[in-house]
Design an enzyme around this catalytic site. Structure first.
Site, PDB file in Angstrom:
ATOM      1  N   HIS A   1      28.298  -9.564 -13.067  1.00 21.19           N
ATOM      2  CA  HIS A   1      27.728 -10.852 -12.669  1.00 21.19           C
ATOM      3  C   HIS A   1      27.220 -10.785 -11.230  1.00 21.19           C
ATOM      4  O   HIS A   1      26.078 -11.149 -10.935  1.00 21.19           O
ATOM      5  CB  HIS A   1      28.800 -11.937 -12.815  1.00 21.19           C
ATOM      6  CG  HIS A   1      28.446 -13.266 -12.230  1.00 21.19           C
ATOM      7  ND1 HIS A   1      28.104 -14.353 -13.002  1.00 21.19           N
ATOM      8  CD2 HIS A   1      28.401 -13.701 -10.949  1.00 21.19           C
ATOM      9  CE1 HIS A   1      27.838 -15.380 -12.229  1.00 21.19           C
ATOM     10  NE2 HIS A   1      28.024 -15.028 -10.958  1.00 21.19           N
ATOM     11  N   GLU A   2      28.065 -10.306 -10.334  1.00 19.03           N
ATOM     12  CA  GLU A   2      27.687 -10.270  -8.920  1.00 19.03           C
ATOM     13  C   GLU A   2      26.543  -9.281  -8.681  1.00 19.03           C
ATOM     14  O   GLU A   2      25.610  -9.558  -7.921  1.00 19.03           O
ATOM     15  CB  GLU A   2      28.904  -9.909  -8.070  1.00 19.03           C
ATOM     16  CG  GLU A   2      29.988 -10.973  -8.051  1.00 19.03           C
ATOM     17  CD  GLU A   2      29.484 -12.302  -7.493  1.00 19.03           C
ATOM     18  OE1 GLU A   2      28.543 -12.297  -6.672  1.00 19.03           O
ATOM     19  OE2 GLU A   2      30.039 -13.345  -7.880  1.00 19.03           O
TER      20      GLU A   2
ATOM     21  N   HIS B   1      23.142 -10.749  -9.386  1.00 17.57           N
ATOM     22  CA  HIS B   1      22.584 -11.530  -8.279  1.00 17.57           C
ATOM     23  C   HIS B   1      21.810 -10.621  -7.330  1.00 17.57           C
ATOM     24  O   HIS B   1      20.702 -10.940  -6.893  1.00 17.57           O
ATOM     25  CB  HIS B   1      23.701 -12.227  -7.509  1.00 17.57           C
ATOM     26  CG  HIS B   1      24.237 -13.455  -8.159  1.00 17.57           C
ATOM     27  ND1 HIS B   1      23.430 -14.462  -8.629  1.00 17.57           N
ATOM     28  CD2 HIS B   1      25.523 -13.856  -8.398  1.00 17.57           C
ATOM     29  CE1 HIS B   1      24.179 -15.426  -9.140  1.00 17.57           C
ATOM     30  NE2 HIS B   1      25.457 -15.083  -9.015  1.00 17.57           N
TER      31      HIS B   1
ATOM     32  N   HIS C   1      22.457 -19.903 -11.069  1.00 18.38           N
ATOM     33  CA  HIS C   1      23.206 -19.700 -12.306  1.00 18.38           C
ATOM     34  C   HIS C   1      22.592 -20.584 -13.385  1.00 18.38           C
ATOM     35  O   HIS C   1      21.923 -21.576 -13.107  1.00 18.38           O
ATOM     36  CB  HIS C   1      24.685 -20.072 -12.130  1.00 18.38           C
ATOM     37  CG  HIS C   1      25.399 -19.281 -11.087  1.00 18.38           C
ATOM     38  ND1 HIS C   1      25.493 -19.688  -9.772  1.00 18.38           N
ATOM     39  CD2 HIS C   1      26.049 -18.092 -11.157  1.00 18.38           C
ATOM     40  CE1 HIS C   1      26.171 -18.786  -9.079  1.00 18.38           C
ATOM     41  NE2 HIS C   1      26.509 -17.806  -9.893  1.00 18.38           N
TER      42      HIS C   1
END
Length: 670
Positions: free
Chosen positions: A326-327, A330, A412
């Site tokens: 997830h990170e 980004h 998100h």
């Protein structure tokens, strides 16, 4: 080798051929049921590395290093992370909070946008096509991890001893310092945050290779020719706070790399933050138009590793890995600072409109529609995905999250419309890597996507325009999506036995969040716009994730329950009462659902109620996971990945038929 005479050969050949044909046809029949395991692509990659992790923990324990990693005897008042029913507690993504602290430098001279030809080779790759490394210019993304700060106590913000003082951020610029023990964001390290070489080895040898394996399976780029040389992006060449990128990355660079990620393991200013990431080097053109990120920083909070090491189960390991994915996503470009720098993949040029935008929407309420301002992504691949997924041809965007403030809103997906996806701002145990996020990365113009590897997005699938517009008892009438009061139910995607929680709040909810006649009544999840839906709430009633194999300990033997990645929740009635069970399932070659009830496979046609030993299974009207078949993953042996059955043929059956023909030919020649 024994040779047969012509007479014995002619007599034995028909028998041999018939035997082989019978055997292979039996194999084909055995494979006619294709068990879809919707998370198996990434889960197999993660599981492969989980075995390395388990061995690593065993070695730590046998060597005595495990006890040294966390000083449980410390009396500094530190509090250990408490797993919630074996899962991570609520996760707080701080990406946008961190990005606002970065000061982007202005380019020394005006640079033109990259010419279209820079993207031509990438754009020639079809979305569903696996990019081969034989193409010298386009290939799977090559990630290089710089782990310098994981060793030799080099990180000025790392905790290496109890009581050590470190500074959050740059003394508080744009950072919430509520956890700081002293002014100017000075923080006192606690025992459960101490970083050791053993923990560094775990991150370097297990966590990071897993992240690399996953992204190299999905993403391809125009590969950097020669060395990757970084350009100045932030003041003082700083990546994360107090992490200055070494000069040689800007002078000599690094070979065989498309993006370099600088790794740290330091405490974070939010106790609910497991990891953080940011892009820290990317080209800057005219008018703050940015290019693809070439460097990133990822930080892992040591505070969260103790529960993983104390409880090394596979499902929890998957949660940690997916937080890291997830990170990292980004840092690859899913960040609102990049949206306006996206390039249309069909032209290689800037979009003629802003890829993200705000608009006035209409939210349904019991008293009538109300106007609300929302934001969304409206790029081509994202729009095509959502139109097909929700079965709503009029959709113009996918919504971005509007809850959670600076750290979450904007970078998100909106939880109400996505529910379970790895780029939600509120990460949960089940968060698949779906075509939605990969569509956004494709629409950046920076990546070619291998869509055959995506995990299915099941939340809201085929539920229509009214479902997407807002939650009402009518529009959200499918199983698990709505209830007027607290009610046990399978979750909407059937990954667990959950409960619809409906609460009375102290004051009226905002008009767009009112889903009941009483304005104070709403669902439990404000990130989902207070829409009531069935969710697995740890330690609440009979809630449990069917897909968590660790829950097999609570399986009801009387109804033949089973927990694992190929288990889902189904409703049933028995002795006049209704309940939910976790049962193993499979999808037939013609996309029919079958469920293993006790020791009997029952074919579950929509709306039917097959009965086994007094257990009447309530077959779902739509079980869309059976729209996906499985094919082998290249390079991973006999592991499988789901693909849309409409665009592919079951490769297991194909391979068996090819084997059949080959062996038939062989016997004919004998």
């Amino acid at each position: 080798m024994k040779r047969y005479s012509s007479s014995s050969s002619s007599n034995s050949r028909p028998v041999s051929v018939l035997c082989v044909l019978a055997l292979l046809l039996a194999i084909v029949a055995a494979h006619s049921h294709v068990t879809d395991q919707s998370s198996e692509i990434i889960d197999h990659i993660i599981s492969k590395n989980y075995l390395k992790f388990a061995r690593h923990v065993d070695e730590l324990k046998s060597s005595g290093e495990f006890e040294q990693m966390f000083d449980s005897s410390s009396s500094d008042g530190s509090i250990d992370v408490q797993l919630v029913d074996g899962h991570l507690p609520g996760y707080d993504c701080q990406h946008d909070n961190i990005m606002q602290t970065r000061k982007i430098v202005k380019p020394k001279d005006n640079k033109d946008m990259l010419p279209r030809k820079h993207y031509d080779r990438l754009n020639k790759q079809h979305d569903d096509e696996l990019v081969q490394e034989t193409n010298a210019n386009v290939g799977p993304i090559r990630i290089n991890f710089d782990t310098t700060f994981l060793h030799s106590k080099k990180d000025p913000m790392g905790c290496y001893s109890t009581g050590q003082k470190v500074t959050f951020g740059n003394g508080g610029r744009g950072i919430n310092c509520s956890l700081a023990s002293e002014p100017n964001c000075i923080y006192t390290c606690q025992a459960n945050e101490i970083f050791t070489d053993a923990l560094g080895n775990l991150i370097e040898q297990v966590i990071l290779p897993t992240i690399r394996d996953v992204f190299s399976a999905f993403l391809s780029v125009n590969r950097v020719d020669g060395n990757l040389v970084l350009t100045d992006t932030y003041a003082d060449r700083e990546c994360d706070n107090n992490y200055r990128i070494p000069d040689y990355y800007f002078e000599k660079g690094i070979a065989n790399t498309d993006i370099v990620m600088f790794i740290t393991a330091r405490p974070t200013f939010s106790s609910a933050t497991i990891a953080t990431a940011l892009a820290c080097s990317f080209p800057i053109y005219n008018n703050n138009f940015f290019g693809r990120p070439y460097a990133a920083g990822i930080n892992f909070n040591p505070y969260y590793f103790k529960p993983l090491l104390n409880n090394p189960n596979q499902f929890l390991f998957k949660e940690y890995i997916r937080v890291g994915l997830h990170e990292a996503t980004h840092a690859l470009g899913f960040s609102r600072i990049f949206y306006d720098s996206f390039l249309n993949p069909s032209t290689g040029q800037k979009y003629g409109y802003s890829p993200s935008y705000s608009f006035t929407d209409s939210a349904p309420t019991p008293s009538g529609p109300v106007s609300v301002t929302r934001s969304g992504i409206r790029t081509p691949n994202v729009v095509n995905f959502v139109r097909e997924h929700y079965d709503c041809a009029s959709l113009q965007h996918q919504l971005l999250e509007d809850a959670g403030g600076q750290g979450t809103a904007g970078s998100h997906w909106e939880k109400r419309t996505v529910g379970e996806e790895y780029m939600l701002g509120y990460v949960q145990p089940v968060f698949p890597i779906t075509g939605l996020t990969l569509a956004l990365l494709a629409d950046s113009g920076w990546y070619a996507i291998n869509n055959t590897y995506v995990e299915p997005l099941m939340w809201g699938r085929k539920l229509g325009c009214s479902w997407f517009a807002g939650c009402t008892a009518t529009s959200w009438s499918a199983t698990g999506y709505f209830a007027n009061s607290i009610k046990d139910s399978c979750t909407p995607t059937r990954v667990g036995k959950g409960t619809v929680r409906v609460y009375s709040y102290d004051k009226d909810l905002a008009p767009e969040y009112r889903h009941f006649d009483n304005a104070t009544i709403g669902g439990a999840d404000y990130a989902a716009d207070y829409c009531p839906y069935s969710d697995v709430t740890p330690n609440f009633r009979q809630n449990a994730y069917c897909v968590d194999e660790a829950n097999q300990r609570i399986a009801s033997k009387s109804i033949g329950e089973y927990y694992g990645s190929d288990s889902r929740c189904f409703e049933y009635t028995s002795l006049g009462s209704s309940s939910q069970a976790c049962w193993k399932y499979q999808c037939t070659a013609d996309k029919k659902l079958q469920i293993l009830v006790k020791s009997t496979w029952v074919t579950c046609l929509p709306g039917s109620s097959p009965t086994v030993d007094g257990i009447a299974v309530q077959c779902p009207k739509n079980f869309y996971i059976c729209d996906f078949n499985v094919i082998p993953i290249p390079g991973l042996g006999n592991l499988t990945m789901p693909v849309d059955s409409a665009s592919s043929v079951s490769s297991s059956a194909t391979l068996i038929l090819l084997s059949l023909l080959s062996l038939f030919s062989l016997f004919i020649l004998i």
